[in-house]
Design an enzyme around this catalytic site. Structure first.
Site, PDB file in Angstrom:
ATOM      1  N   ARG A 229       1.912   7.834   7.472  1.00 33.40           N
ATOM      2  CA  ARG A 229       2.331   7.579   8.843  1.00 33.40           C
ATOM      3  C   ARG A 229       3.856   7.549   8.968  1.00 33.40           C
ATOM      4  O   ARG A 229       4.572   7.289   8.013  1.00 33.40           O
ATOM      5  CB  ARG A 229       1.774   6.242   9.342  1.00 33.40           C
TER       6      ARG A 229
ATOM      7  N   THR B  71       3.964   1.725  -0.939  1.00 29.40           N
ATOM      8  CA  THR B  71       4.670   1.869  -2.217  1.00 29.40           C
ATOM      9  C   THR B  71       3.723   2.370  -3.299  1.00 29.40           C
ATOM     10  O   THR B  71       4.066   3.276  -4.079  1.00 29.40           O
ATOM     11  CB  THR B  71       5.297   0.527  -2.626  1.00 29.40           C
TER      12      THR B  71
ATOM     13  N   ALA C 218      -3.287  -0.054  13.766  1.00 30.50           N
ATOM     14  CA  ALA C 218      -4.494  -0.101  12.938  1.00 30.50           C
ATOM     15  C   ALA C 218      -5.549  -1.055  13.481  1.00 30.50           C
ATOM     16  O   ALA C 218      -6.565  -1.271  12.831  1.00 30.50           O
ATOM     17  CB  ALA C 218      -4.127  -0.503  11.509  1.00 30.50           C
TER      18      ALA C 218
ATOM     19  N   LYS D 173       0.816  -1.221   0.000  1.00 29.91           N
ATOM     20  CA  LYS D 173       0.000   0.000   0.000  1.00 29.91           C
ATOM     21  C   LYS D 173       0.843   1.261   0.000  1.00 29.91           C
ATOM     22  O   LYS D 173       0.558   2.197  -0.741  1.00 29.91           O
ATOM     23  CB  LYS D 173      -0.920   0.023   1.230  1.00 29.91           C
TER      24      LYS D 173
ATOM     25  N   PHE E 226       4.110  -7.772  -9.297  1.00 35.95           N
ATOM     26  CA  PHE E 226       5.348  -8.366  -8.823  1.00 35.95           C
ATOM     27  C   PHE E 226       5.947  -9.196  -9.954  1.00 35.95           C
ATOM     28  O   PHE E 226       5.223  -9.689 -10.829  1.00 35.95           O
ATOM     29  CB  PHE E 226       5.099  -9.266  -7.606  1.00 35.95           C
TER      30      PHE E 226
ATOM     31  N   TRP F 230       6.961   0.121  -8.062  1.00 31.10           N
ATOM     32  CA  TRP F 230       8.169  -0.351  -7.379  1.00 31.10           C
ATOM     33  C   TRP F 230       9.345  -0.357  -8.355  1.00 31.10           C
ATOM     34  O   TRP F 230      10.447   0.063  -8.020  1.00 31.10           O
ATOM     35  CB  TRP F 230       7.938  -1.754  -6.814  1.00 31.10           C
TER      36      TRP F 230
ATOM     37  N   PHE G 103      -3.429  -1.891   7.324  1.00 40.70           N
ATOM     38  CA  PHE G 103      -4.030  -3.201   7.108  1.00 40.70           C
ATOM     39  C   PHE G 103      -5.013  -3.171   5.935  1.00 40.70           C
ATOM     40  O   PHE G 103      -4.892  -2.372   5.017  1.00 40.70           O
ATOM     41  CB  PHE G 103      -4.687  -3.728   8.378  1.00 40.70           C
TER      42      PHE G 103
ATOM     43  N   LYS H 216       9.194  -6.786   9.879  1.00 39.02           N
ATOM     44  CA  LYS H 216       8.374  -6.204   8.810  1.00 39.02           C
ATOM     45  C   LYS H 216       9.140  -5.193   7.969  1.00 39.02           C
ATOM     46  O   LYS H 216       8.911  -5.048   6.778  1.00 39.02           O
ATOM     47  CB  LYS H 216       7.135  -5.541   9.425  1.00 39.02           C
TER      48      LYS H 216
END
Length: 556
Positions: free
Chosen positions: A92, A71, A271, A69, A380, A408, A299, A103
């Protein structure tokens, strides 16, 4: 292939004054933290009449595969900038816990990143340290009040305020403090939260200004007395000192993307036990300066987007004009039952099974919030053409725009199709009338039922013994009008992490509630929510180093 940090360190950054200037923010409204980051005098922006339009980026239920999200948010903002739209991000701040744990950070990835990436992911401008200090000052003043004769009559067995630190440290989850005799305090059981789970974090992020922050801090519930009265931070006379510690942390931070799009990065609440999005102050500042503001909720949409709309938007009179729903072939195959090790293999059948999760989020946005989403397929390497086509066909059947994004790998260029779709959605947004999941005047229990049945699609809600009594008590004490913040697993629409996809025939069980009076919502717990994570077997911290000339390495 370059790593994220190598890409970030090779970038040519613009001085932060020039970034601010692109938003019409004069340099004398900045408090610079070096050349490339600054705090902004948000009060000086309040008189502006300009109002941008807000784009919320959310996702399907997260999986171990990741959805990207942040990215996508950054890449979308860069793409909008490439289209000539004055754009800003509102995101954030990262926590040190995930950075050194498993993470990773929260500054995007590849060629869609915030910079200076190392600064943002580490100490940044010190906001989280200030929040940690403010939280622990309340804890210290509370224990000192008990030590100094306990004039408020605080029952040490009913202290609800926890200490915190911005680090993953499982050893601090359950401890005993105050040992060593009378001079060292009253022995009692204690727990630590990670700073992002502190109510101070949620309170700061929902405050409108310093006056509002003071009111909220004074309402923070820290304990109960022997005769069952609420004790607040105001009762401890802690409000002024706490807000003094938060004076600078209340100001939003300004940085930039790799492509020099301005980004307000401020606050980072959990979240699940909180609302999971950046501060109201930062979002409002961005909307005063840009034509389009891209923001993100934590999330999946059942948690992050629901709380963004039903808590943040409700309390701040904002509402998104468009929603981007991020999905990936890997995540959809995970929801279709494929093991993580096999997600790189083509499996159209499993992906189509997992599409139920995507469909449910789409229908929630259209039917409950009355906002039509744009689906972003976060590409991806290894995604097959057949899998991507299956997602496109699903979205076409629901008359929802869908775009393949490659931000990305390509930065803003890889998000141009998504930017065009979002701009079209913004043009249509004037025909829509967004709505909340529930009205303010419902009872607390009925608000919980509304979220469970309308958003999760549960058959109903069961309350553990004593919970309804606690709810009625909270309502009697004046908290009926607050929105609800349901704490549940992020991996499922249900309260069972193993029920992936679009489960049916389930009920939600509320095991406890907590009034977060300072933040301004009531947390309903549907399971055990970890608020102090631990480090993994091989923490990311083991790979991080700094060279003799001060260059950080190994940070993703």
């Amino acid at each position: 292939m370059l790593s994220d940090i190598e890409i970030a360190q090779s970038a040519q950054l613009e001085p932060i004054g020039r970034i601010a200037q692109s938003l019409g923010i004069a340099e004398d409204l900045l408090e610079a933290y070096g050349r490339y980051k600054a705090k902004v005098d948000y009060l000086a922006l309040e008189g502006r009449t300009k109002k941008g339009r807000l784009v919320l980026v959310t996702a399907i239920n997260p999986t171990p595969a990741g959805e990207g999200k942040t990215t996508v948010s950054i890449g979308l903002a860069d793409a909008l900038s490439r289209r000539g739209v004055r754009t800003a991000l509102a995101l954030r701040e990262p926590s040190l816990g995930p950075v050194f744990g498993l993470k990773g950070g929260a500054a995007g990835g590849g060629y869609a990143q915030l910079v200076p990436m190392e600064d943002i992911n580490l100490h940044f401008t010190g906001d989280l340290h200030a929040i940690t200090a403010a939280n622990n000052l309340i804890a210290a003043m509370l224990d000192n009040s008990i030590q100094q004769g306990n004039p408020l009559g605080i029952d040490p067995r009913r202290i609800t305020w926890r200490r915190c630190m911005d680090m993953n440290d499982r050893q601090l989850r359950f401890i005993v403090t105050g040992l060593g005799g009378k001079a060292n305090g009253t022995p009692r059981e204690e727990s630590f939260d990670i700073t992002t789970a502190s109510e101070i974090m949620a309170t700061l992020c929902l405050s409108l200004n310093m006056a509002d922050l003071k009111k909220r801090v004074s309402r923070l519930i820290v304990a109960r007395t022997y005769d069952d009265r609420i004790v607040t931070a105001g009762d401890l006379k802690a409000t002024g000192a706490v807000c003094a510690l938060l004076k600078d942390a209340l100001k939003p931070n300004l940085v930039q993307t790799l492509e020099h799009t301005p980004a307000f990065v401020h606050g980072g609440p959990f979240a699940n036990i909180a609302h999971g999005c950046n501060s109201v102050i930062a979002t409002r500042a961005a909307l005063k300066c840009a034509d389009v503001v891209v923001t993100e909720a934590g999330f999946g949409a059942d948690l992050g987007a629901e709380k963004f709309i039903d808590i943040k938007c409700r309390l701040s009179s904002m509402m998104p004009s468009a929603i981007v729903l991020v999905a990936s072939t890997r995540a959809l195959k995970s929801h279709g039952g494929v093991d993580k090790a096999d997600l790189g293999l083509e499996n159209v059948e499993a992906l189509e099974k997992g599409l139920g999760n995507l469909k449910r989020h789409i229908m929630n946005m259209k039917d409950v919030w009355n906002i039509e989403p744009v689906v972003a397929i976060n590409r991806f390497s290894g995604d097959s053409a057949r899998e991507i086509e299956a997602i496109r066909a699903c979205c076409a059947s629901l008359a929802v725009p869908v775009c393949l994004t490659e931000v990305w790998a390509k930065g803003g260029e890889g998000g141009l199709a998504l930017a065009d779709a979002v701009l079209e959605a913004l043009e249509r947004s004037g025909q829509m009338h967004p709505s909340f999941t529930y009205p303010d005047d419902l009872s607390v229990a009925d608000k919980i039922r509304a979220v469970a049945t309308r958003i999760y699609h549960a058959d109903g809600v069961d309350f553990a013994p004593g919970v309804l009594t606690k709810i009625r008590k909270a309502e009697k004490e004046g908290y009926r009008g607050l929105p609800v913040c349901i704490a549940k697993t992020q991996y499922s629409f249900s309260d069972d992490a193993k029920k992936v996809g679009a489960p049916v025939g389930f009920r939600i069980t509320v095991r406890d509630i907590k009034v977060s009076a300072g933040a301004g919502f009531i947390v309903a717990y549907t399971g055990d929510i970890m608020t102090m994570p631990g480090l993994p077997k091989v923490p990311a911290a083991e790979s991080i180093d700094v060279t003799d000339d001060g260059r950080i390495t190994g940070l993703f």
